[in-house]
Design a protein around this motif. Structure first.
Motif, short mmCIF file in Angstrom:
data_model
loop_
_atom_site.label_atom_id
_atom_site.label_comp_id
_atom_site.label_asym_id
_atom_site.label_seq_id
_atom_site.Cartn_x
_atom_site.Cartn_y
_atom_site.Cartn_z
N THR A 78 0.83 -1.20 0.00
CA THR A 78 0.00 0.00 0.00
C THR A 78 0.86 1.25 0.00
O THR A 78 0.58 2.21 -0.71
CB THR A 78 -0.92 -0.01 1.23
OG1 THR A 78 -1.67 -1.22 1.24
CG2 THR A 78 -1.87 1.17 1.21
N THR A 82 0.96 4.07 -2.91
CA THR A 82 0.65 5.45 -2.52
C THR A 82 1.79 6.38 -2.89
O THR A 82 1.56 7.47 -3.43
CB THR A 82 0.38 5.51 -1.01
OG1 THR A 82 -0.70 4.65 -0.70
CG2 THR A 82 0.03 6.91 -0.57
N LEU A 85 2.59 5.86 -7.25
CA LEU A 85 1.52 6.04 -8.23
C LEU A 85 0.55 7.15 -7.85
O LEU A 85 -0.03 7.79 -8.73
CB LEU A 85 0.75 4.73 -8.41
CG LEU A 85 1.55 3.55 -8.97
CD1 LEU A 85 0.67 2.33 -9.07
CD2 LEU A 85 2.14 3.90 -10.32
N LEU A 86 0.35 7.38 -6.57
CA LEU A 86 -0.64 8.35 -6.14
C LEU A 86 -0.02 9.60 -5.53
O LEU A 86 -0.73 10.41 -4.94
CB LEU A 86 -1.60 7.70 -5.13
CG LEU A 86 -2.34 6.46 -5.63
CD1 LEU A 86 -3.14 5.84 -4.50
CD2 LEU A 86 -3.24 6.82 -6.79
N ASN A 87 1.29 9.75 -5.64
CA ASN A 87 2.01 10.94 -5.13
C ASN A 87 1.72 11.21 -3.66
O ASN A 87 1.56 12.35 -3.24
CB ASN A 87 1.67 12.17 -5.97
CG ASN A 87 2.13 12.03 -7.40
OD1 ASN A 87 3.15 11.39 -7.66
ND2 ASN A 87 1.39 12.61 -8.32
N ASP A 89 -0.93 10.58 -1.87
CA ASP A 89 -2.34 10.78 -1.50
C ASP A 89 -3.02 9.42 -1.41
O ASP A 89 -3.28 8.77 -2.42
CB ASP A 89 -3.03 11.66 -2.54
CG ASP A 89 -4.46 11.97 -2.16
OD1 ASP A 89 -4.79 11.89 -0.96
OD2 ASP A 89 -5.25 12.29 -3.07
N ASP A 90 -3.33 8.98 -0.19
CA ASP A 90 -3.90 7.65 -0.01
C ASP A 90 -5.42 7.67 0.16
O ASP A 90 -6.00 6.69 0.58
CB ASP A 90 -3.25 6.95 1.18
CG ASP A 90 -3.57 7.62 2.50
OD1 ASP A 90 -3.97 8.79 2.49
OD2 ASP A 90 -3.40 6.96 3.55
N THR A 91 -6.09 8.76 -0.19
CA THR A 91 -7.55 8.82 -0.02
C THR A 91 -8.24 7.81 -0.92
O THR A 91 -9.26 7.23 -0.54
CB THR A 91 -8.08 10.23 -0.32
OG1 THR A 91 -7.66 10.62 -1.64
CG2 THR A 91 -7.58 11.23 0.69
N VAL A 92 -7.72 7.57 -2.13
CA VAL A 92 -8.34 6.62 -3.05
C VAL A 92 -8.30 5.22 -2.44
O VAL A 92 -9.29 4.49 -2.46
CB VAL A 92 -7.61 6.64 -4.41
CG1 VAL A 92 -8.12 5.53 -5.31
CG2 VAL A 92 -7.75 7.98 -5.07
N ILE A 93 -7.17 4.85 -1.86
CA ILE A 93 -7.03 3.51 -1.26
C ILE A 93 -7.94 3.38 -0.04
O ILE A 93 -8.58 2.35 0.16
CB ILE A 93 -5.56 3.23 -0.92
CG1 ILE A 93 -4.75 3.15 -2.20
CG2 ILE A 93 -5.42 1.96 -0.10
CD1 ILE A 93 -3.29 2.99 -2.01
#
Length: 166
Positions: A78, A82, A85-87, A89-93
């Protein structure tokens, strides 16, 4: 150092110390313990400082790979996704995890209701109770068949052997 001790454990240590040492010797024992702890910490700091002074720049060269290993320990799948790929920002996960948990909770609740009502009263999955269209392959009207169980072989019979399967 003692970050994993909670109030319950600390209270238990005080009570055990009070029972073993008694009320007149407990303050002296606590004072001795914290003095010894402070001395150990000072010795460790002094040893680290002496190593830094003796080794000079080599000390930092040794610590750098150790720091990289420490950073790798925190890299869970995870955290990797994060970070890269998500820079960061773990809100999507987190949102996906909440959706999965809510769906699992809804399915577990539905299974509990269906098992309490019995197999005769269980509607088809996706039936009118949920507002979703019913699909014949997910119907619970007919219980699933269990695989056939083989009878144990008699003692004089050998098990079948397939040389091509090995």
């Amino acid at each position: 150092m003692f970050s994993n001790l909670g109030m319950g454990e600390i209270l238990m240590l005080v009570v055990v110390g009070l029972v073993i040492l008694g009320p007149e010797r407990l303050p002296g024992a606590v004072n001795w313990f914290f003095t010894a702890l402070r001395q150990v910490r000072d010795y460790a700091t002094g040893a680290t400082q002496q190593l830094k002074d003796d080794m000079g720049g080599d000390f930092d060269a040794i610590r750098e790979p150790l720091q990289q290993i420490q950073n790798l320990r925190g890299m869970t799948p995870t955290a990797i996704v994060t970070k890269h790929l998500l820079n960061g920002d773990d809100t999507v996960i987190r949102e996906m995890g909440e959706q999965v948990r809510s769906t699992a909770d809804a399915l577990n609740l539905r299974k509990a209701v269906e098992s309490a009502a019995g197999p005769a009263a269980a509607p088809a999955v996706g039936g009118s109770a949920t507002g979703m269209p019913a699909s014949p392959e997910l119907s619970l009207e007919k219980p699933p068949t269990m695989p056939r169980m083989h009878k144990p072989l008699p003692p004089e019979e050998r098990a079948p052997f397939d040389p091509d399967a090995t």
